[in-house]
Design a protein around this motif. Structure first.
Motif, mmCIF file in Angstrom:
data_model
loop_
_atom_site.group_PDB
_atom_site.id
_atom_site.type_symbol
_atom_site.label_atom_id
_atom_site.label_comp_id
_atom_site.label_asym_id
_atom_site.label_seq_id
_atom_site.Cartn_x
_atom_site.Cartn_y
_atom_site.Cartn_z
ATOM 1 N N LEU A 1 43.100 53.590 36.456
ATOM 2 C CA LEU A 1 42.660 52.241 36.121
ATOM 3 C C LEU A 1 41.187 52.044 36.464
ATOM 4 N N ALA A 2 40.752 52.543 37.624
ATOM 5 C CA ALA A 2 39.361 52.368 38.026
ATOM 6 C C ALA A 2 38.393 53.037 37.047
ATOM 7 N N LEU A 3 38.720 54.252 36.609
ATOM 8 C CA LEU A 3 37.832 54.944 35.690
ATOM 9 C C LEU A 3 37.830 54.290 34.316
ATOM 10 N N LEU A 4 38.981 53.846 33.847
ATOM 11 C CA LEU A 4 39.043 53.187 32.546
ATOM 12 C C LEU A 4 38.244 51.882 32.572
ATOM 13 N N LEU A 5 38.332 51.159 33.662
ATOM 14 C CA LEU A 5 37.538 49.933 33.795
ATOM 15 C C LEU A 5 36.047 50.242 33.808
ATOM 16 N N ALA A 6 35.664 51.327 34.493
ATOM 17 C CA ALA A 6 34.246 51.693 34.544
ATOM 18 C C ALA A 6 33.722 52.064 33.162
ATOM 19 N N LEU A 7 34.510 52.785 32.380
ATOM 20 C CA LEU A 7 34.079 53.163 31.034
ATOM 21 C C LEU A 7 33.953 51.934 30.136
ATOM 22 N N ILE A 8 34.851 51.000 30.265
ATOM 23 C CA ILE A 8 34.769 49.783 29.461
ATOM 24 C C ILE A 8 33.537 48.971 29.842
ATOM 25 N N ARG A 9 33.255 48.887 31.152
ATOM 26 C CA ARG A 9 32.028 48.202 31.570
ATOM 27 C C ARG A 9 30.802 48.858 30.955
ATOM 28 N N GLY B 1 28.873 44.829 30.412
ATOM 29 C CA GLY B 1 29.180 43.660 31.230
ATOM 30 C C GLY B 1 30.474 43.863 31.984
ATOM 31 N N ARG B 2 30.853 42.845 32.739
ATOM 32 C CA ARG B 2 32.039 42.956 33.582
ATOM 33 C C ARG B 2 33.318 42.641 32.793
ATOM 34 N N ILE B 3 34.441 42.968 33.428
ATOM 35 C CA ILE B 3 35.751 42.781 32.825
ATOM 36 C C ILE B 3 36.426 41.586 33.478
ATOM 37 N N LEU B 4 37.107 40.792 32.665
ATOM 38 C CA LEU B 4 37.837 39.641 33.173
ATOM 39 C C LEU B 4 39.042 40.088 33.982
ATOM 40 N N ASN B 5 39.466 39.232 34.899
ATOM 41 C CA ASN B 5 40.617 39.562 35.738
ATOM 42 C C ASN B 5 41.876 39.784 34.911
ATOM 43 N N ILE B 6 42.100 38.931 33.909
ATOM 44 C CA ILE B 6 43.295 39.066 33.093
ATOM 45 C C ILE B 6 43.280 40.365 32.310
ATOM 46 N N LEU C 1 45.385 45.948 31.394
ATOM 47 C CA LEU C 1 45.182 47.399 31.377
ATOM 48 C C LEU C 1 46.098 48.107 32.368
ATOM 49 N N GLY C 2 46.246 47.541 33.544
ATOM 50 C CA GLY C 2 47.125 48.150 34.535
ATOM 51 C C GLY C 2 48.563 48.221 34.055
ATOM 52 N N ARG C 3 49.020 47.163 33.414
ATOM 53 C CA ARG C 3 50.399 47.182 32.907
ATOM 54 C C ARG C 3 50.546 48.157 31.758
ATOM 55 N N ALA C 4 49.516 48.293 30.932
ATOM 56 C CA ALA C 4 49.559 49.256 29.830
ATOM 57 C C ALA C 4 49.670 50.684 30.361
ATOM 58 N N ILE C 5 48.922 50.998 31.419
ATOM 59 C CA ILE C 5 48.980 52.337 32.009
ATOM 60 C C ILE C 5 50.359 52.598 32.591
ATOM 61 N N ASP C 6 50.942 51.596 33.246
ATOM 62 C CA ASP C 6 52.300 51.752 33.801
ATOM 63 C C ASP C 6 53.312 52.004 32.690
ATOM 64 N N LEU C 7 53.172 51.279 31.595
ATOM 65 C CA LEU C 7 54.110 51.431 30.488
ATOM 66 C C LEU C 7 54.017 52.820 29.876
ATOM 67 N N LEU C 8 52.800 53.318 29.702
ATOM 68 C CA LEU C 8 52.624 54.657 29.141
ATOM 69 C C LEU C 8 53.131 55.736 30.101
ATOM 70 N N ALA D 1 49.648 35.268 18.745
ATOM 71 C CA ALA D 1 48.281 34.812 18.478
ATOM 72 C C ALA D 1 47.474 34.709 19.769
ATOM 73 N N SER D 2 48.054 34.108 20.791
ATOM 74 C CA SER D 2 47.339 33.997 22.064
ATOM 75 C C SER D 2 47.183 35.365 22.727
ATOM 76 N N TYR D 3 48.188 36.236 22.554
ATOM 77 C CA TYR D 3 48.066 37.593 23.104
ATOM 78 C C TYR D 3 46.917 38.338 22.436
ATOM 79 N N ALA D 4 46.845 38.261 21.111
ATOM 80 C CA ALA D 4 45.777 38.949 20.379
ATOM 81 C C ALA D 4 44.412 38.439 20.799
ATOM 82 N N GLU D 5 44.322 37.163 21.105
ATOM 83 C CA GLU D 5 43.040 36.600 21.532
ATOM 84 C C GLU D 5 42.627 37.156 22.888
ATOM 85 N N ARG D 6 43.587 37.342 23.767
ATOM 86 C CA ARG D 6 43.254 37.800 25.117
ATOM 87 C C ARG D 6 42.952 39.289 25.191
#
Length: 525
Positions: free
Chosen positions: A224-232, A237-242, A247-254, A288-293
């Protein structure tokens, strides 16, 4: 000599009472044998006649052959005085002896004795408190040559060298000569999967369930830390908390679905699918709200897979690090030609993958499944990765904080502390200065006075040390045959100790193997 009046003393004779008397031993007999001087047996109550007395031999024998002369060094007189009285002798004009633990790197420039250097050996000897080493100097004065010498010596003692991001490349020929592994990262070449835990993930299959459960959380945090760093990095810019939660839940699911390490395209695919677990993590009641986030995350991950970084980080790792190799070089020189963004991403992935390999080796050794290994990691062109985007310094800082517990030395190499000014935020600049503060060993090559002023804020230097380092910074002649005055000269500083000025001389094989300017000379032929 002119005559003196009666009763007058010669001027030289007048000085004689001021000189200390010199005690002289009686002259030895010239031709008589040694036994001839032995006193005869005198009956009790009688004395030897004065005429029969012979001169006694001095304490260490006569200065003649066969007379039993013994070598003797007279004990020097000792004096005690306060620092006010002996102001010219204190502080001492010479430091203590140079350390002899580690790799021989050269000779002391003042005393000529051999100087050895090795962060791990110095840590074992109690000379330093951590195995961090920072090398600072102008281009062309020999920073890489010193690093090469340390790699050669440490590999010879069983330490495994990791060149985590060779940007030029300067280390490929050397590592190949040592019988090491070469990994070439770039489009159409070797790939690095940012979500691949490497040996750290492989250790999970060989550990008992309790130990594996704790290590699995560590693997998740690193991914998760490395994926966040690459996205930054690609976002700038920075990543929102949500977004971090999603991303963390996506990694757990995979991790639950796949039997192999997930990739960035896998994360992008599961975000597009939008399963119930991710919508719950996004706190979204409808699609719709999920796609926005997740729109920002999808765009950033798509850049990693389809933009300028495509073909480098969007697939499984093609050549894993071999922990049994004496040395490993990750050549990212092809990536550097594509720009600073791609280079920074490659450095971050390389650093994370290399430290993951070290942690995997340590985890296996802790449970007795593998021998204990020691590593030295070279992080060259340090600031080129750190200035890529805000927050990247924090990621690198996290990777390097636990080197002592890993049995891992780190060599950080850069040209100037002025590179700190290129970092985006003051928070990043403060954390970057912590790299030098934590390094127990600082090596200074030729530096100009303005740079030395900044170094003094971190590593105090005496006036003599500062003048010596400054004198190495610029040639004093325009003659093309004259070498740079700072070539192969280094000031080694540890804590508050006096610095060790050392001159390194390369062997003929080293001159060829460590030459970082060979490409320039070849082009000029």
């Amino acid at each position: 000599m002119r005559d003196l009046p009666a009763g007058a003393r010669h001027p030289v004779a007048a000085l004689m009472p001021r000189l200390l008397p010199v005690r002289r031993s009686p002259a030895p007999p010239t031709r008589a044998p040694l036994l001839a001087h032995a006193p005869a047996v005198i009956p009790p109550g009688e004395t030897m006649p004065a005429a029969a007395a012979e001169p006694l031999a001095p304490a260490w024998g006569w200065k003649t052959p066969g007379a039993g002369r013994a070598g003797h060094v007279v004990v020097a007189p000792e004096y005690q005085a306060t620092t006010v009285q002996a102001v010219g002798l204190f502080p001492f004009v010479a430091g203590s002896g140079s350390p002899i633990a580690g790799v021989p790197v050269g000779r002391h420039m003042l005393w000529g004795e051999t100087v050895c250097l090795d962060p791990l050996a110095w840590l074992r000897a109690g000379l330093v408190t951590n195995p961090g080493m920072f090398i600072l100097g102008q281009p062309g004065v020999g920073k890489s040559a010193l690093t090469h010498r340390l790699i050669t010596g440490m590999v010879a003692t069983g330490v495994r060298a990791l060149i985590l991001g060779d940007t030029k490349p300067d280390y490929v020929r050397h590592i190949d000569a040592l019988g090491g592994q070469i990994i070439r990262v770039g489009r159409g070449m070797d790939r690095i999967n940012p979500l691949d835990a490497g040996p750290l993930g492989q250790a999970l299959t060989r550990m008992d369930p309790a130990d594996a459960a704790a290590l699995r959380w560590e693997v998740r945090g690193r991914r998760l830390a490395l994926l966040l760093a690459l996205i930054r990095l690609v976002r700038g810019g920075r990543i929102l908390n949500i977004e971090e939660v999603i991303l963390g839940r996506a990694i757990d699911l995979l991790d639950e679905r796949l039997k192999v390490p997930p990739t960035v395209p896998d994360v992008l695919r599961v975000l597009d699918e939008g399963p119930d677990q991710l919508r719950a993590a996004a706190r979204a009641g409808d699609l719709a709200s999920y796609a926005e986030r997740v729109a920002g995350l999808v765009a950033s991950l798509a850049l990693l897979c389809e933009g300028s970084l495509a073909g480098v980080f969007d697939g499984p790792t093609s050549r894993p690090i071999d922990l049994d190799a004496p040395a490993v070089s990750v050549d990212i020189s092809r990536v550097g030609a594509a720009g600073d963004t791609l280079l920074a991403a490659a450095l971050l992935c390389t650093w994370a993958y290399g430290h993951g390999a070290v942690d995997g080796a340590a985890a296996l050794a802790d449970v007795g499944l593998a021998p204990r290994r020691h590593f030295v990691a070279v992080m060259d062109e340090l600031w080129r990765a750190l200035r890529g985007a805000p927050g990247l310094v924090e990621h690198a800082d996290t990777l390097t904080r636990l080197n002592r517990a890993r049995g891992m030395a780190s060599l950080m190499v850069t040209h100037s502390l002025a590179d700190l000014d290129a970092l985006v935020t003051e928070e990043d600049r403060a954390k970057a200065r912590g790299f030098i503060d934590r390094a127990a060993i600082t090596v200074l090559a030729g530096l100009p006075p303005r740079e030395l002023t900044r170094v003094q804020e971190i590593t105090p230097l005496t006036d003599a040390e500062g003048e010596m380092v400054t004198s190495w910074s610029a040639p004093d002649s325009w003659q093309s045959s004259h070498l740079h005055p700072g070539r192969g000269k280094y000031m080694i500083k540890t804590g508050g100790r006096l610095g060790i000025p050392v001159q390194m001389t390369l062997t003929p094989d080293e001159v060829t193997l460590y030459d970082s300017d060979q490409a320039i000379r070849r082009d000029l032929r």
